[in-house]
Write a protein that holds these residues in place. Sequence first.
Motif, PDB file in Angstrom:
ATOM      1  N   UNK A 149       0.828  -1.207   0.000  1.00  0.00           N
ATOM      2  CA  UNK A 149       0.000   0.000   0.000  1.00  0.00           C
ATOM      3  C   UNK A 149       0.863   1.259   0.000  1.00  0.00           C
ATOM      4  N   UNK A 150       1.859   1.289   0.864  1.00  0.00           N
ATOM      5  CA  UNK A 150       2.736   2.465   0.944  1.00  0.00           C
ATOM      6  C   UNK A 150       3.470   2.694  -0.373  1.00  0.00           C
ATOM      7  N   UNK A 151       3.995   1.626  -0.948  1.00  0.00           N
ATOM      8  CA  UNK A 151       4.774   1.746  -2.184  1.00  0.00           C
ATOM      9  C   UNK A 151       3.904   2.125  -3.374  1.00  0.00           C
ATOM     10  N   UNK A 152       2.733   1.502  -3.473  1.00  0.00           N
ATOM     11  CA  UNK A 152       1.875   1.743  -4.640  1.00  0.00           C
ATOM     12  C   UNK A 152       1.172   3.098  -4.578  1.00  0.00           C
ATOM     13  N   UNK A 153       0.789   3.524  -3.372  1.00  0.00           N
ATOM     14  CA  UNK A 153       0.012   4.756  -3.241  1.00  0.00           C
ATOM     15  C   UNK A 153       0.869   5.995  -2.961  1.00  0.00           C
ATOM     16  N   UNK A 154       2.052   5.788  -2.342  1.00  0.00           N
ATOM     17  CA  UNK A 154       2.845   6.949  -1.915  1.00  0.00           C
ATOM     18  C   UNK A 154       4.297   6.927  -2.388  1.00  0.00           C
ATOM     19  N   UNK A 155       4.818   5.746  -2.720  1.00  0.00           N
ATOM     20  CA  UNK A 155       6.196   5.658  -3.179  1.00  0.00           C
ATOM     21  C   UNK A 155       7.174   5.311  -2.061  1.00  0.00           C
ATOM     22  N   UNK A 156       8.425   5.093  -2.446  1.00  0.00           N
ATOM     23  CA  UNK A 156       9.470   4.659  -1.509  1.00  0.00           C
ATOM     24  C   UNK A 156       9.687   5.679  -0.393  1.00  0.00           C
ATOM     25  N   UNK A 157       9.588   6.965  -0.733  1.00  0.00           N
ATOM     26  CA  UNK A 157       9.863   8.019   0.252  1.00  0.00           C
ATOM     27  C   UNK A 157       8.987   7.875   1.491  1.00  0.00           C
ATOM     28  N   UNK A 158       7.742   7.465   1.301  1.00  0.00           N
ATOM     29  CA  UNK A 158       6.817   7.321   2.430  1.00  0.00           C
ATOM     30  C   UNK A 158       7.288   6.250   3.412  1.00  0.00           C
ATOM     31  N   UNK A 159       8.003   5.248   2.912  1.00  0.00           N
ATOM     32  CA  UNK A 159       8.523   4.173   3.776  1.00  0.00           C
ATOM     33  C   UNK A 159       9.623   4.688   4.697  1.00  0.00           C
ATOM     34  N   UNK A 160      10.221   5.828   4.336  1.00  0.00           N
ATOM     35  CA  UNK A 160      11.320   6.381   5.134  1.00  0.00           C
ATOM     36  C   UNK A 160      10.888   7.580   5.969  1.00  0.00           C
ATOM     37  N   UNK A 161       9.598   7.720   6.187  1.00  0.00           N
ATOM     38  CA  UNK A 161       9.116   8.766   7.092  1.00  0.00           C
ATOM     39  C   UNK A 161       9.644   8.455   8.505  1.00  0.00           C
ATOM     40  N   UNK A 162      10.200   9.443   9.159  1.00  0.00           N
ATOM     41  CA  UNK A 162      10.780   9.224  10.486  1.00  0.00           C
ATOM     42  C   UNK A 162      12.257   8.865  10.449  1.00  0.00           C
ATOM     43  N   UNK A 163      12.883   9.003   9.274  1.00  0.00           N
ATOM     44  CA  UNK A 163      14.292   8.637   9.130  1.00  0.00           C
ATOM     45  C   UNK A 163      15.220   9.498   9.989  1.00  0.00           C
ATOM     46  N   UNK A 164      14.962  10.804  10.045  1.00  0.00           N
ATOM     47  CA  UNK A 164      15.877  11.722  10.746  1.00  0.00           C
ATOM     48  C   UNK A 164      15.995  11.388  12.241  1.00  0.00           C
ATOM     49  N   UNK A 165      14.881  11.235  12.980  1.00  0.00           N
ATOM     50  CA  UNK A 165      15.053  10.876  14.394  1.00  0.00           C
ATOM     51  C   UNK A 165      15.742   9.523  14.586  1.00  0.00           C
ATOM     52  N   UNK A 166      15.567   8.610  13.636  1.00  0.00           N
ATOM     53  CA  UNK A 166      16.250   7.319  13.722  1.00  0.00           C
ATOM     54  C   UNK A 166      17.755   7.498  13.556  1.00  0.00           C
ATOM     55  N   UNK A 167      18.159   8.343  12.599  1.00  0.00           N
ATOM     56  CA  UNK A 167      19.582   8.631  12.405  1.00  0.00           C
ATOM     57  C   UNK A 167      20.177   9.321  13.630  1.00  0.00           C
ATOM     58  N   UNK A 168      19.438  10.277  14.194  1.00  0.00           N
ATOM     59  CA  UNK A 168      19.908  11.004  15.373  1.00  0.00           C
ATOM     60  C   UNK A 168      20.017  10.087  16.594  1.00  0.00           C
ATOM     61  N   UNK A 169      19.230   9.031  16.603  1.00  0.00           N
ATOM     62  CA  UNK A 169      19.249   8.070  17.711  1.00  0.00           C
ATOM     63  C   UNK A 169      20.331   7.010  17.535  1.00  0.00           C
ATOM     64  N   UNK A 170      20.401   6.416  16.342  1.00  0.00           N
ATOM     65  CA  UNK A 170      21.245   5.239  16.135  1.00  0.00           C
ATOM     66  C   UNK A 170      22.743   5.490  16.290  1.00  0.00           C
TER      67      UNK A 170
END
Length: 291
Positions: A149-170
Amino acid sequence: MLEDQAAAKLGPQGKHYVCGSIAAFTNIVVTFPIQKVLFRQQLHGVFATEAVRQLQRDGLRNLYRGLLPPLLQKSTTVAIMFGLYEDFSRVLLDRVGSSGVPELITRSFAAALAGTTEAILTPFERVQTLLQDHRHHGRFNNTAHTFRTLLSEYGVKECYRGLIPILLRNGPSNVLFFGLRGPIKEQLPEATSRFGNLVIDFVCGGVLGAGLGIMFYPLNVVKSRAQSQVGGAFQPCRQVLLTVWRERGGSLAKLFRGAHLNYHRSLLSWGIINATYELLLKLLSEDEWRG
């Protein structure tokens, strides 16, 4: 023996990936229900009792709903965390050689690189968030359906929502975990048996995990809020944090609501991960030595 064959096939570097993966798998299966309660607290700012009541209303059949994404994600990320840390450390230490750069700096850089690489698997955390959020139960059926659903309706970018806080954490959390694991273990009593070593490794991992869980808790709140949205504009971390802060009346206590449960879950989770990892590593190393 099967263990001997496994040790021979994995080699000196591969065993860190396998031990990390199995350790994470064990942890997720044990602690997943606690993680669901914590997620509801992070997302809605409710007390633990209300979060438990929500899960009770969802029913037993939904208790392990959303298990597959964290099982795949955590098993892979912890394998990357331990495996790449060892690989990056070995390569960087070889490159640095006798240049005078302190080993602590080199290993810290290796830990940060490993943590940053883990963020590639952000889509698994994204899908886990959507499957655990009861507001999306009617829209997303399972892991595969959510990804489609995410890929077909919104694209790959939608799968990476929340990436920045994950990078700041990891990155920073990896640096602190690997940097402090040794010194903390040195302060604990010396173990005289395999069980004693297991307990020491559990305590060492648990104390570190619990402390880091509290330290980076606001970033996880931001991540959960950002990833619970489907479609629409991507909000900067600062904006998401300010929104949550205003919704919770500018209260630090409400921002950290669920942190006490996160502390105990992290204590248990990282205790299990560290103890299982070290135990498996010792078993494989013993097989290699005997071979």
